[in-house]
Design an enzyme around this catalytic site. Structure first.
Site, PDB file in Angstrom:
ATOM      1  N   HIS A   1       0.812  -1.217   0.000  1.00 18.79           N
ATOM      2  CA  HIS A   1       0.000   0.000   0.000  1.00 18.79           C
ATOM      3  C   HIS A   1       0.847   1.269   0.000  1.00 18.79           C
ATOM      4  CE1 HIS A   1       0.836  -0.109   4.348  1.00 18.79           C
ATOM      5  NE2 HIS A   1       0.418   1.148   4.422  1.00 18.79           N
ATOM      6  N   ASP A   2       2.081   1.200   0.484  1.00 16.70           N
ATOM      7  CA  ASP A   2       2.939   2.384   0.557  1.00 16.70           C
ATOM      8  C   ASP A   2       4.089   2.359  -0.453  1.00 16.70           C
ATOM      9  OD1 ASP A   2       1.692   4.006   2.386  1.00 16.70           O
ATOM     10  OD2 ASP A   2       2.851   3.311   4.109  1.00 16.70           O
TER      11      ASP A   2
ATOM     12  N   LYS B   1       5.602   5.511  -1.607  1.00 14.57           N
ATOM     13  CA  LYS B   1       6.438   6.306  -0.695  1.00 14.57           C
ATOM     14  C   LYS B   1       7.917   6.199  -1.019  1.00 14.57           C
ATOM     15  CE  LYS B   1       3.837   7.263   3.482  1.00 14.57           C
ATOM     16  NZ  LYS B   1       3.684   7.001   4.926  1.00 14.57           N
TER      17      LYS B   1
ATOM     18  N   HIS C   1       1.684   9.860  -2.925  1.00 17.05           N
ATOM     19  CA  HIS C   1       2.243   8.510  -2.828  1.00 17.05           C
ATOM     20  C   HIS C   1       1.218   7.418  -3.092  1.00 17.05           C
ATOM     21  CE1 HIS C   1       0.614   8.026   1.300  1.00 17.05           C
ATOM     22  NE2 HIS C   1       0.803   6.745   1.098  1.00 17.05           N
TER      23      HIS C   1
ATOM     24  N   HIS D   1      -6.220   3.645  -0.064  1.00 19.77           N
ATOM     25  CA  HIS D   1      -6.133   3.498   1.391  1.00 19.77           C
ATOM     26  C   HIS D   1      -6.133   4.832   2.135  1.00 19.77           C
ATOM     27  CE1 HIS D   1      -1.769   4.079   0.678  1.00 19.77           C
ATOM     28  NE2 HIS D   1      -1.674   4.414   1.959  1.00 19.77           N
ATOM     29  N   HIS D   2      -6.004   5.953   1.418  1.00 18.84           N
ATOM     30  CA  HIS D   2      -6.121   7.269   2.058  1.00 18.84           C
ATOM     31  C   HIS D   2      -7.399   8.001   1.657  1.00 18.84           C
ATOM     32  CE1 HIS D   2      -2.577   7.772   4.507  1.00 18.84           C
ATOM     33  NE2 HIS D   2      -1.812   7.300   3.544  1.00 18.84           N
TER      34      HIS D   2
ATOM     35  N   ASP E   1      -4.137   0.457   8.487  1.00 19.00           N
ATOM     36  CA  ASP E   1      -3.022   1.392   8.310  1.00 19.00           C
ATOM     37  C   ASP E   1      -2.968   2.393   9.457  1.00 19.00           C
ATOM     38  OD1 ASP E   1      -0.896   2.759   6.955  1.00 19.00           O
ATOM     39  OD2 ASP E   1      -2.359   4.182   6.138  1.00 19.00           O
TER      40      ASP E   1
END
Length: 417
Positions: A274-275, A278, A303, A327-328, A356
């Site tokens: 998911h990141d 980043k 990201h 996810h954000h 998260d």
């Protein structure tokens, strides 16, 4: 079973590595492309040439920090290069689909004069590692001719200077046979002009079409995702193991909520990755103790969209990119990057969001200490009251809080599924 083209997977991994350098894009692609062209000049088989292409694309997989990337791309030799070779080899060894590149990556910064002393290293592998070393350094010399997304025309007239910089290193840093093969390969304008970013992407995309997709076992997919997660979390000690623990919490919550089979594997993979976007964020921003500037916040905001694009390359026929990329998002439609409202956010994305936030709040971060479990639940409950988080998912987490706490905390080992 999920179909996966290994070349596509390696290309996606390489694209994620590009983000580590922020500005030094396509380095791994150029190294792999150069290596395969030199392999052709040497008369190596097509399979071995393809192996060199992929080895070059993966050679810097141990690099997670912008500062480290810049050291590697600013000079022909750097005393600190060994560390990323060791990390990269360890990462690849843990992933069966890519373990065949371990020794090339491990020794790609060793001088040719030293490789004969490495116990157990096959002569062919030593030569392959040294070829990656040679073209890696050639790309350092090529980098000044690349800017604004284009290759400068004067490379046509000045490319011989790159070859001449490398010739004196023959016999010590590089194998003489490789230096001569590189010189022959690099004598054509086409060799250098093929490094034009657009042409390079076309070349690598065409090679994808030549490699038929293969059915990949679920365990291999999880290990491939785990490989990427290790690099993601290595960006900062504050995020150590974050992705793996978000994945474990997400899988646990999804199972309790009735998901099973491939859905559990896919949500775990989405959690692991998911990141991945980043990797583009400089570690100075991730580790900043104070408020972010507008420019710094823009890095953070993008990201999740970068995550979505990378995963679309890796898992294009699955919901994994959608789940991880969202996810954000929040139920009010005020999240990012898609600004989706509640009707557009899938349950799996809602689970990832809860997992998260839960795991992050239980970790120390540069701008705050970790919270207690009660403080985390109070904080997340307020987000549900505000309409941002899914209340049903949070209620499951609260009911399963002891299990989720163990999955979130570095004090406890993660289970293997």
């Amino acid at each position: 079973m999920i179909k996966l083209n290994l070349h596509d997977a390696i290309l996606a991994l390489t694209n994620s590595l590009d983000y580590v350098g922020v500005d030094a894009m396509q380095h791994g692609k150029r190294v792999g492309h150069m290596a395969s062209l030199v392999a052709h000049t040497l008369g190596w088989s097509e399979a071995r040439g393809r192996h060199m292409l992929h080895a070059g694309m993966l050679h810097d997989y141990g690099v997670s920090h912008v500062r480290e990337d810049r050291h590697l791309n600013d000079s022909l030799e750097w005393d600190g290069a060994e560390a990323h070779c060791v990390r990269g080899a360890a990462y690849l060894e843990a992933c069966p689909a890519l373990s065949g590149f371990r020794d090339i990556v491990r020794y790609h910064h060793r001088n040719w004069s030293e490789l004969a002393e490495v116990s157990g290293l096959a002569p062919d592998t030593a030569l392959e590692a040294n070829l990656i070393c040679l073209v890696d350094r050639a790309d350092v010399l090529l980098t000044p001719y690349l800017s604004g997304g284009h290759l400068h025309n004067n490379i046509v007239w000045e490319s011989h200077q790159i070859v001449e910089r490398l010739r004196p290193l023959s016999g010590h840093q590089f194998a003489p046979v490789l230096v001569e093969a590189f010189a022959r390969t690099a004598a054509s304008e086409a060799f250098w002009l093929s490094m034009e970013p657009g042409y390079l992407d076309e070349e690598l995309s065409s090679r994808c079409k030549q490699a038929p997709p293969a059915l990949v076992a679920v365990q291999d997919l999880r290990e491939l995702a785990g490989l990427m997660a290790r690099v993601i979390d290595a960006k900062s000690h504050y995020t150590d193991d974050h992705s793996r623990r978000v994945a474990a919490i997400s899988r646990h919550l999804a199972a309790v909520m009735g998901r099973g089979g491939d859905d559990l594997v896919m949500i775990e993979i989405a959690g692991l990755l998911h990141d991945v976007g980043k990797l583009r964020v400089p570690e100075d921003i991730i580790a900043k103790p104070g408020a972010l500037t507008r420019e710094e916040h823009a890095y953070i905001t993008r990201h999740s969209y970068d995550t979505y694009r990378i995963l679309m390359q890796l898992f294009p026929q699955t919901p994994i990119p959608r789940w991880a990329g969202a996810h954000h998002e929040n139920l009010l439609g005020e999240g990012y990057p898609f600004r989706r409202d509640a009707s557009q956010i899938e349950l799996e994305s809602r689970i990832l969001s809860v997992a998260d936030i839960f795991q992050a709040l239980l970790q120390d971060r540069p701008y705050r200490p970790r919270l207690t479990l009660d403080e985390v639940i109070l904080c997340m409950t307020s987000m549900v009251v505000e309409g941002r988080l899914d209340g049903e998912v949070l209620s499951v987490l609260i009911r399963e809080r002891e299990a989720c706490l163990r999955l979130a905390s570095s004090e406890f080992p993660l289970p293997s599924f």
